[in-house]
Design a protein around this motif. Structure first.
Motif, PDB file in Angstrom:
ATOM      1  N   ALA A   3       0.826  -1.212   0.000  1.00  0.00           N
ATOM      2  CA  ALA A   3       0.000   0.000   0.000  1.00  0.00           C
ATOM      3  C   ALA A   3       0.856   1.255   0.000  1.00  0.00           C
ATOM      4  N   ARG A   4       1.988   1.210   0.690  1.00  0.00           N
ATOM      5  CA  ARG A   4       2.845   2.382   0.825  1.00  0.00           C
ATOM      6  C   ARG A   4       3.686   2.631  -0.421  1.00  0.00           C
ATOM      7  N   GLY A   5       4.343   1.594  -0.928  1.00  0.00           N
ATOM      8  CA  GLY A   5       5.284   1.793  -2.027  1.00  0.00           C
ATOM      9  C   GLY A   5       4.981   1.023  -3.291  1.00  0.00           C
ATOM     10  N   GLY A   6       3.920   0.205  -3.259  1.00  0.00           N
ATOM     11  CA  GLY A   6       3.575  -0.567  -4.449  1.00  0.00           C
ATOM     12  C   GLY A   6       4.430  -1.783  -4.667  1.00  0.00           C
ATOM     13  N   MET A   7       5.294  -2.094  -3.701  1.00  0.00           N
ATOM     14  CA  MET A   7       6.196  -3.232  -3.819  1.00  0.00           C
ATOM     15  C   MET A   7       6.690  -3.615  -2.436  1.00  0.00           C
ATOM     16  N   PRO A   8       7.201  -4.840  -2.265  1.00  0.00           N
ATOM     17  CA  PRO A   8       7.785  -5.203  -0.973  1.00  0.00           C
ATOM     18  C   PRO A   8       9.024  -4.364  -0.698  1.00  0.00           C
ATOM     19  N   ASN A   9       9.366  -4.212   0.572  1.00  0.00           N
ATOM     20  CA  ASN A   9      10.548  -3.425   0.934  1.00  0.00           C
ATOM     21  C   ASN A   9      11.816  -3.928   0.254  1.00  0.00           C
ATOM     22  N   ALA A  10      11.918  -5.242   0.086  1.00  0.00           N
ATOM     23  CA  ALA A  10      13.126  -5.816  -0.508  1.00  0.00           C
ATOM     24  C   ALA A  10      13.380  -5.318  -1.914  1.00  0.00           C
ATOM     25  N   GLN A  11      12.326  -4.856  -2.597  1.00  0.00           N
ATOM     26  CA  GLN A  11      12.474  -4.412  -3.978  1.00  0.00           C
ATOM     27  C   GLN A  11      12.547  -2.897  -4.117  1.00  0.00           C
ATOM     28  N   LEU A  12      12.560  -2.175  -3.008  1.00  0.00           N
ATOM     29  CA  LEU A  12      12.632  -0.716  -3.090  1.00  0.00           C
ATOM     30  C   LEU A  12      13.954  -0.284  -3.712  1.00  0.00           C
ATOM     31  N   PRO A  13      13.920   0.503  -4.784  1.00  0.00           N
ATOM     32  CA  PRO A  13      15.172   1.008  -5.361  1.00  0.00           C
ATOM     33  C   PRO A  13      15.764   2.093  -4.477  1.00  0.00           C
ATOM     34  N   PRO A  14      17.060   2.364  -4.616  1.00  0.00           N
ATOM     35  CA  PRO A  14      17.701   3.388  -3.773  1.00  0.00           C
ATOM     36  C   PRO A  14      16.990   4.736  -3.794  1.00  0.00           C
ATOM     37  N   ALA A  15      16.403   5.103  -4.916  1.00  0.00           N
ATOM     38  CA  ALA A  15      15.743   6.412  -5.013  1.00  0.00           C
ATOM     39  C   ALA A  15      14.545   6.521  -4.081  1.00  0.00           C
ATOM     40  N   LEU A  16      13.905   5.397  -3.752  1.00  0.00           N
ATOM     41  CA  LEU A  16      12.728   5.422  -2.882  1.00  0.00           C
ATOM     42  C   LEU A  16      13.073   5.215  -1.411  1.00  0.00           C
ATOM     43  N   LEU A  17      14.312   4.838  -1.125  1.00  0.00           N
ATOM     44  CA  LEU A  17      14.681   4.615   0.271  1.00  0.00           C
ATOM     45  C   LEU A  17      14.597   5.897   1.085  1.00  0.00           C
ATOM     46  N   ALA A  18      14.978   7.017   0.476  1.00  0.00           N
ATOM     47  CA  ALA A  18      14.933   8.293   1.193  1.00  0.00           C
ATOM     48  C   ALA A  18      13.500   8.697   1.525  1.00  0.00           C
TER      49      ALA A  18
END
Length: 251
Positions: A169-184
């Motif tokens: 719901a938050r990022g559209g993907m599991p945390n493991a797949q978050l790209p560096p640009a979305l980590l911030a």
């Protein structure tokens, strides 16, 4: 393996040991590439036992799919891209004899022998493994039928499902797949937590990839606890899972 096995089942576990024919990534007939073990574990779990006993080539093949979720196989006739987004679980002994760190004191391996053994697994591959967990030998009384029970699997499953729903719901993907640009955006830290992370990166000489993985794990720990923000305890626990990095720096 059974020809009826559903390799696209997200709960499929593909377990292979050092007797499996290398290279790990491919199986082919003639010049025509076919998917190998890591593609057959797509959307499932790939378990490698006795990790340091694998050839360096077989292990290094894992680096690309662990980052990208696919593997490219090139042969004389053509090049093929196969899906390979799997969860890697690996097991290894702490030393050649298997007793390093045990309270019995049975290990007689030298420091050099232990370093050579652990050095068979490269730093870049360890960078891509989120959790380094030591599993000590259980006390005999802990295996008794009347020993205190831990959290039951149904409760753990419910927490994982809830945390995953929050992530999607938050990022559209599991945390493991978050790209560096979305980590911030999704893994933002307060100043105290940021200082803790930077101190750990400097002290343990961690790579940027390891730092990003610490943030993803900390975000997941917070989600499992139902916390909107990453707290100091979540970050400290995530850093603690970089155990092999700590051993590499002698801490």
């Amino acid at each position: 393996m059974s020809s009826e096995t559903n390799y696209l089942d997200p709960f499929f576990i593909n377990e292979i040991d050092v007797c499996t024919v290398a290279p790990l990534s491919i199986s082919y007939s003639g010049s025509h590439p076919r998917p190998g073990e890591i593609s057959l574990a797509h959307n499932g779990v790939l378990f490698l036992d006795e990790l340091p006993e694998w050839s360096r080539h077989a292990l290094e093949v894992l680096r690309e799919p662990l980052e990208s979720g696919h593997v490219v196989v090139t042969r004389a006739a053509r090049s093929e891209t196969f899906p390979a987004r799997f969860q890697l679980i690996a097991a290894m002994n702490p030393c050649p004899c298997g007793w390093a760190g045990d309270r019995s004191g049975r290990c007689r391996c030298s420091a050099d022998a232990i370093a050579r053994y652990r050095g068979r697994v490269s730093g870049p591959l360890l960078d891509r493994i989120d959790l380094h967990v030591d599993v000590p030998r259980l006390e005999p009384r802990a295996m008794r039928d009347d020993a205190p029970a831990g959290e039951d699997s149904a409760s753990v499953r419910a927490r994982v499902i809830a945390a995953r729903a929050v992530q999607l719901a938050r990022g559209g993907m599991p945390n493991a797949q978050l790209p560096p640009a979305l980590l911030a955006i999704h893994c933002r830290l307060d100043s105290r937590e940021q200082d803790l992370l930077e101190d750990a990166v400097e002290r343990l000489q961690l790579s940027a990839r390891s730092m990003h993985r610490i943030l993803r794990v900390a975000r997941t720990l917070a989600d499992l606890e139902g916390s909107a923000a990453i707290g100091r305890a979540h970050l400290a626990e995530a850093i603690g899972y970089r155990q092999l990095d700590r051993q590499g720096t002698g801490t």
